[in-house]
Write an enzyme that holds these catalytic residues in place. Structure first.
Site, PDB file in Angstrom:
ATOM      1  N   ASP A  69      -3.545   0.976  -9.798  1.00 31.87           N
ATOM      2  CA  ASP A  69      -4.955   0.713 -10.074  1.00 31.87           C
ATOM      3  C   ASP A  69      -5.204   0.427 -11.549  1.00 31.87           C
ATOM      4  O   ASP A  69      -5.936  -0.492 -11.915  1.00 31.87           O
ATOM      5  CB  ASP A  69      -5.815   1.905  -9.638  1.00 31.87           C
ATOM      6  CG  ASP A  69      -5.690   2.179  -8.148  1.00 31.87           C
ATOM      7  OD1 ASP A  69      -5.094   1.345  -7.447  1.00 31.87           O
ATOM      8  OD2 ASP A  69      -6.177   3.235  -7.705  1.00 31.87           O
ATOM      9  N   GLU A  96       0.830  -1.213   0.000  1.00 29.47           N
ATOM     10  CA  GLU A  96       0.000   0.000   0.000  1.00 29.47           C
ATOM     11  C   GLU A  96       0.859   1.255   0.000  1.00 29.47           C
ATOM     12  O   GLU A  96       1.784   1.378   0.803  1.00 29.47           O
ATOM     13  CB  GLU A  96      -0.910  -0.028   1.229  1.00 29.47           C
ATOM     14  CG  GLU A  96      -2.295   0.495   0.958  1.00 29.47           C
ATOM     15  CD  GLU A  96      -3.057  -0.352  -0.040  1.00 29.47           C
ATOM     16  OE1 GLU A  96      -3.119   0.061  -1.224  1.00 29.47           O
ATOM     17  OE2 GLU A  96      -3.591  -1.407   0.343  1.00 29.47           O
ATOM     18  N   GLU A 143      -5.339  10.474 -15.321  1.00 30.33           N
ATOM     19  CA  GLU A 143      -5.784  10.786 -13.952  1.00 30.33           C
ATOM     20  C   GLU A 143      -4.854  11.815 -13.287  1.00 30.33           C
ATOM     21  O   GLU A 143      -5.314  12.719 -12.600  1.00 30.33           O
ATOM     22  CB  GLU A 143      -5.883   9.507 -13.114  1.00 30.33           C
ATOM     23  CG  GLU A 143      -6.582   9.758 -11.785  1.00 30.33           C
ATOM     24  CD  GLU A 143      -7.266   8.532 -11.190  1.00 30.33           C
ATOM     25  OE1 GLU A 143      -7.460   7.527 -11.908  1.00 30.33           O
ATOM     26  OE2 GLU A 143      -7.613   8.580  -9.999  1.00 30.33           O
TER      27      GLU A 143
HETATM   28  P1  ADP Z   1     -12.223   5.148  -6.315  1.00 27.04           P
HETATM   29  O1  ADP Z   1     -11.399   5.041  -7.550  1.00 27.04           O
HETATM   30  O2  ADP Z   1     -11.522   4.648  -5.100  1.00 27.04           O
HETATM   31  O3  ADP Z   1     -13.585   4.552  -6.448  1.00 27.04           O
HETATM   32  P2  ADP Z   1     -12.017   7.951  -6.938  1.00 27.04           P
HETATM   33  O4  ADP Z   1     -12.314   9.178  -6.151  1.00 27.04           O
HETATM   34  O5  ADP Z   1     -10.632   7.759  -7.442  1.00 27.04           O
HETATM   35  O6  ADP Z   1     -12.468   6.717  -6.038  1.00 27.04           O
HETATM   36  O7  ADP Z   1     -12.987   7.874  -8.181  1.00 27.04           O
HETATM   37  C1  ADP Z   1     -14.373   8.061  -8.009  1.00 27.04           C
HETATM   38  C2  ADP Z   1     -14.886   8.966  -9.109  1.00 27.04           C
HETATM   39  O8  ADP Z   1     -14.904   8.236 -10.362  1.00 27.04           O
HETATM   40  C3  ADP Z   1     -16.319   9.432  -8.905  1.00 27.04           C
HETATM   41  O9  ADP Z   1     -16.365  10.592  -8.114  1.00 27.04           O
HETATM   42  C4  ADP Z   1     -16.770   9.695 -10.333  1.00 27.04           C
HETATM   43  O10 ADP Z   1     -16.321  10.956 -10.780  1.00 27.04           O
HETATM   44  C5  ADP Z   1     -16.016   8.630 -11.117  1.00 27.04           C
HETATM   45  N1  ADP Z   1     -16.881   7.455 -11.327  1.00 27.04           N
HETATM   46  C6  ADP Z   1     -16.793   6.248 -10.735  1.00 27.04           C
HETATM   47  N2  ADP Z   1     -17.747   5.401 -11.187  1.00 27.04           N
HETATM   48  C7  ADP Z   1     -18.479   6.110 -12.072  1.00 27.04           C
HETATM   49  C8  ADP Z   1     -19.627   5.803 -12.897  1.00 27.04           C
HETATM   50  N3  ADP Z   1     -20.209   4.610 -12.861  1.00 27.04           N
HETATM   51  N4  ADP Z   1     -20.093   6.791 -13.701  1.00 27.04           N
HETATM   52  C9  ADP Z   1     -19.512   7.998 -13.722  1.00 27.04           C
HETATM   53  N5  ADP Z   1     -18.460   8.335 -12.984  1.00 27.04           N
HETATM   54  C10 ADP Z   1     -17.932   7.414 -12.163  1.00 27.04           C
HETATM   55 MG    MG Z   2      -9.546   6.044  -7.856  1.00 25.22          MG
END
Ligand code: ADP
Ligand code: MG
Length: 384
Positions: free
Chosen positions: A172, A33, A160
């Protein structure tokens, strides 16, 4: 949401069937991690939860985006007007991928995209990478770019980092692009060399649970950046390119050299010991001693909690409760400050542990956690 629903959704939105449908998974990290931005080792595996995208090419420079999971209609953009930092909404992830591909010289001339995801968002299971990788793979296929999984991962990371503005490492995206069914991916984030390590718990009578604490983290700001900067400071003070270059056997000497930099010393200790833990887990899995990885996971959690200081009461409660109820091992996973924990358990103990964790959360007044079993699943692929 299944592939057919996403295909139907696309047709309804854009008035024609998509050229294809692709899927890319979320991931959990077994061990390793915050090592990925220190050129170190990680060991993720893919979840059965995926982002699914239905996509068709366009040749007129228009990019149309829609997510079934987000309120609002189709977002229409022009590929030649995409600019880093200009978009604060979810569309920055797919747009960023298009931008990164074009920046790298790939002739992506537009697309219609409709997607839906079963990867919980903001739960530390990498919904963002799933979104990026599914779009990258679809465009790679449709525009015949011939990119390898690790190349797609690099472009998605750039999307990203630069376009979305989140300083994430490479784990990731590589996990989503390159993981394989029934395996964990031992990845060296320095050169992206990788090895698939068999990880079939069910065959050995064990299970791996993911406990989503429902505490939302936010990667793009604050604490994550501070840890990253602290690690870079540690590497600079020690005169190495990255903390990866501090050998475990020389940790004590390195810590002594950091003098009164207490904060940096803790970060360095976590990274150096965490890399060693990944190597230990790989060795144990390769020699068939799967149950023996449990204590290594617990050590990893303690290091993240006490040295790296990115755990939270909910994550600690999952780990403590699971261990008190017979778990073989448990640790927080992902970036920290919320998100999910993993629990390695004998099949026979799964119900007891799940119940105990749920009850402990209720007693503490925490939101009910979501518990599910994680089975190592396929990496990104085209759907039939
Ligand atoms: P993680 O990757 O840990 O889930 P992040 O903050 O890196 O958290 O990414 C989450 C973001 O990705 C959300 O706030 C959104 O903007 C985008 N996202 C995730 N899933 C979707 C989806 N199904 N449709 C649209 N946007 C999404
Ligand atoms: Mg993420």
């Amino acid at each position: 949401m299944g592939a057919q629903q996403v295909r139907d959704g696309f047709e309804e939105l854009y008035g024609a069937a998509p050229e294809g449908v692709w899927a890319a998974p979320g991931r959990v990290n077994l061990i390793g991690e915050h090592t990925d931005y220190n050129d170190g080792f990680v060991m993720p595996f893919a979840l059965p939860h995926t982002a699914v995208a239905a996509v068709s090419r366009r040749t007129d420079g228009v990019l149309r985006l829609h997510s079934a999971d987000v309120e609002g209609g189709v977002v229409e953009l022009r590929v030649d007007e995409l600019a880093p930092g200009s978009d604060r909404s979810w569309t920055a992830y797919p747009s960023g991928v298009v931008w990164a591909l074009r920046e790298a010289g790939h002739p992506v001339t537009g697309a219609d995209i409709h997607l839906a995801s079963t990867v919980p968002s903001g739960a530390g299971l990498s919904s963002s990478a799933a979104l990026e990788v599914v779009v990258a793979l679809a465009l790679d296929d449709l525009f015949s770019l011939g990119l390898r999984g690790w190349q797609l991962a690099r472009l998605c990371q750039r999307a990203e980092n630069v376009y979305v503005g989140a300083p994430v490492g490479i784990m990731d995206q590589t996990a989503s692009a390159c993981c394989g069914t029934g395996h964990a991916l031992f990845l060296d984030t320095r050169d992206l060399s990788q090895k698939q390590i068999p990880f079939d718990l069910a065959a050995e009578g064990m299970r791996l649970l993911v406990v989503d604490t429902q505490v939302k983290h936010s990667h793009s700001e604050g604490e994550y950046g501070k840890r990253r900067a602290g690690c870079e400071k540690g590497a600079a003070l020690l005169g190495v390119d990255a903390l990866r270059d501090v050998p475990y056997a020389e940790l004590d000497a390195a810590l002594a050299r950091l003098g009164d930099e207490e904060e940096v010393r803790r970060l360095v200790r976590h990274i150096v010991t965490e890399n060693e833990r990944v190597e230990r887990v790989v060795a144990l899995l390769e020699s068939g001693e799967t149950r023996a990885i449990g204590p290594v996971l617990v050590e990893g959690h303690a290091s993240l909690r006490d040295d790296f200081r990115i755990s939270c009461p909910e994550l600690d409660l999952v780990v403590d409760t699971a261990l008190a109820n017979g778990a073989l091992g448990a640790r927080m996973t992902g970036g920290g400050f919320g998100g999910s924990a993993i629990v390695l358990a004998e099949e026979a103990d799964v119900d007891t542990i799940t119940k105990a964790v749920t009850e402990a959360f209720a007693s503490a007044g925490f939101t009910t956690p979501r518990v599910f079993e994680a089975v190592p699943s396929p990496g990104a692929h085209r759907l039939p």
